[in-house]
Design a protein around this motif. Sequence first.
Motif, mmCIF file in Angstrom:
data_model
loop_
_atom_site.group_PDB
_atom_site.id
_atom_site.type_symbol
_atom_site.label_atom_id
_atom_site.label_comp_id
_atom_site.label_asym_id
_atom_site.label_seq_id
_atom_site.Cartn_x
_atom_site.Cartn_y
_atom_site.Cartn_z
ATOM 1 N N UNK A 4 0.838 -1.189 0.000
ATOM 2 C CA UNK A 4 0.000 0.000 0.000
ATOM 3 C C UNK A 4 0.879 1.246 0.000
ATOM 4 N N UNK A 5 0.292 2.337 -0.453
ATOM 5 C CA UNK A 5 0.963 3.635 -0.370
ATOM 6 C C UNK A 5 0.139 4.523 0.541
ATOM 7 N N UNK A 20 3.035 7.212 13.177
ATOM 8 C CA UNK A 20 2.747 6.499 11.929
ATOM 9 C C UNK A 20 3.527 5.189 11.867
ATOM 10 N N UNK A 21 4.831 5.240 12.145
ATOM 11 C CA UNK A 21 5.635 4.016 12.072
ATOM 12 C C UNK A 21 5.238 3.024 13.152
ATOM 13 N N UNK A 22 4.780 3.515 14.302
ATOM 14 C CA UNK A 22 4.312 2.625 15.364
ATOM 15 C C UNK A 22 3.077 1.844 14.950
ATOM 16 N N UNK A 23 2.163 2.507 14.261
ATOM 17 C CA UNK A 23 0.955 1.831 13.759
ATOM 18 C C UNK A 23 1.348 0.785 12.721
ATOM 19 N N UNK A 24 2.230 1.167 11.807
ATOM 20 C CA UNK A 24 2.667 0.218 10.774
ATOM 21 C C UNK A 24 3.298 -1.007 11.421
ATOM 22 N N UNK A 25 4.140 -0.788 12.395
ATOM 23 C CA UNK A 25 4.800 -1.890 13.103
ATOM 24 C C UNK A 25 3.799 -2.749 13.874
ATOM 25 N N UNK A 33 9.765 2.082 1.325
ATOM 26 C CA UNK A 33 10.345 3.359 0.905
ATOM 27 C C UNK A 33 9.540 4.473 1.544
ATOM 28 N N UNK A 34 10.207 5.601 1.774
ATOM 29 C CA UNK A 34 9.470 6.755 2.290
ATOM 30 C C UNK A 34 10.172 8.045 1.910
ATOM 31 N N UNK A 35 9.392 9.094 1.825
ATOM 32 C CA UNK A 35 9.871 10.471 1.665
ATOM 33 C C UNK A 35 9.073 11.288 2.668
ATOM 34 N N UNK A 47 4.701 7.002 2.022
ATOM 35 C CA UNK A 47 5.313 5.751 2.479
ATOM 36 C C UNK A 47 4.746 4.588 1.679
ATOM 37 N N UNK A 48 5.626 3.705 1.245
ATOM 38 C CA UNK A 48 5.197 2.435 0.658
ATOM 39 C C UNK A 48 5.425 1.363 1.712
ATOM 40 N N UNK A 49 4.363 0.596 1.976
ATOM 41 C CA UNK A 49 4.369 -0.369 3.074
ATOM 42 C C UNK A 49 3.932 -1.738 2.572
#
Length: 174
Positions: A4-5, A20-25, A33-35, A47-49
Amino acid sequence: MKKIIINSFTNDEPGLVSKISGIISAYNGNIIKSKMMEIDNIFSVIIIVNVPSNNKNSLIDKINQIPELNSIIKDIDLIEDNKINYKIYSFSLECIDNEGIIHHFTKYLNNQKINIKEMNTSTLNAPVTGITLFKLDSLLCIPLALDLKDIKNKLNKLSEQFNVSYNISVFKSK
């Protein structure tokens, strides 16, 4: 796994990347990848996850629950090889700031099927006169089938027409 993006923005504040990264984890996602950047106190992230299929909707719901975070989240299928052979060039320009300068140059690039891989713009005041100057730095993917001399000739004409100084050169990665 689903890819997903996530494209989000909000007023900048400490801890946004951690949220954001905590939710993804928490949903067993992996950032591929991220910018991320802050522009005029607005935080923006793309972010591409990779996330397990059964966790995708929960992850999306949780990201969308972050207060004041505006997000667009989509499934994506990345095509790694776009079958077009190209060379990457650095392209920069400077001029007195005037409306439409990006459009004039990107219209030409689009007509030539030159892809803009990355673009950053800024304005600053000239040291002596205080006139607002515009600066653009970008990376271009120029198909090998195109003649660089022809491209430079047209860029020269555009730069004369709009009183722009530009530079184009083969990109050397850092």
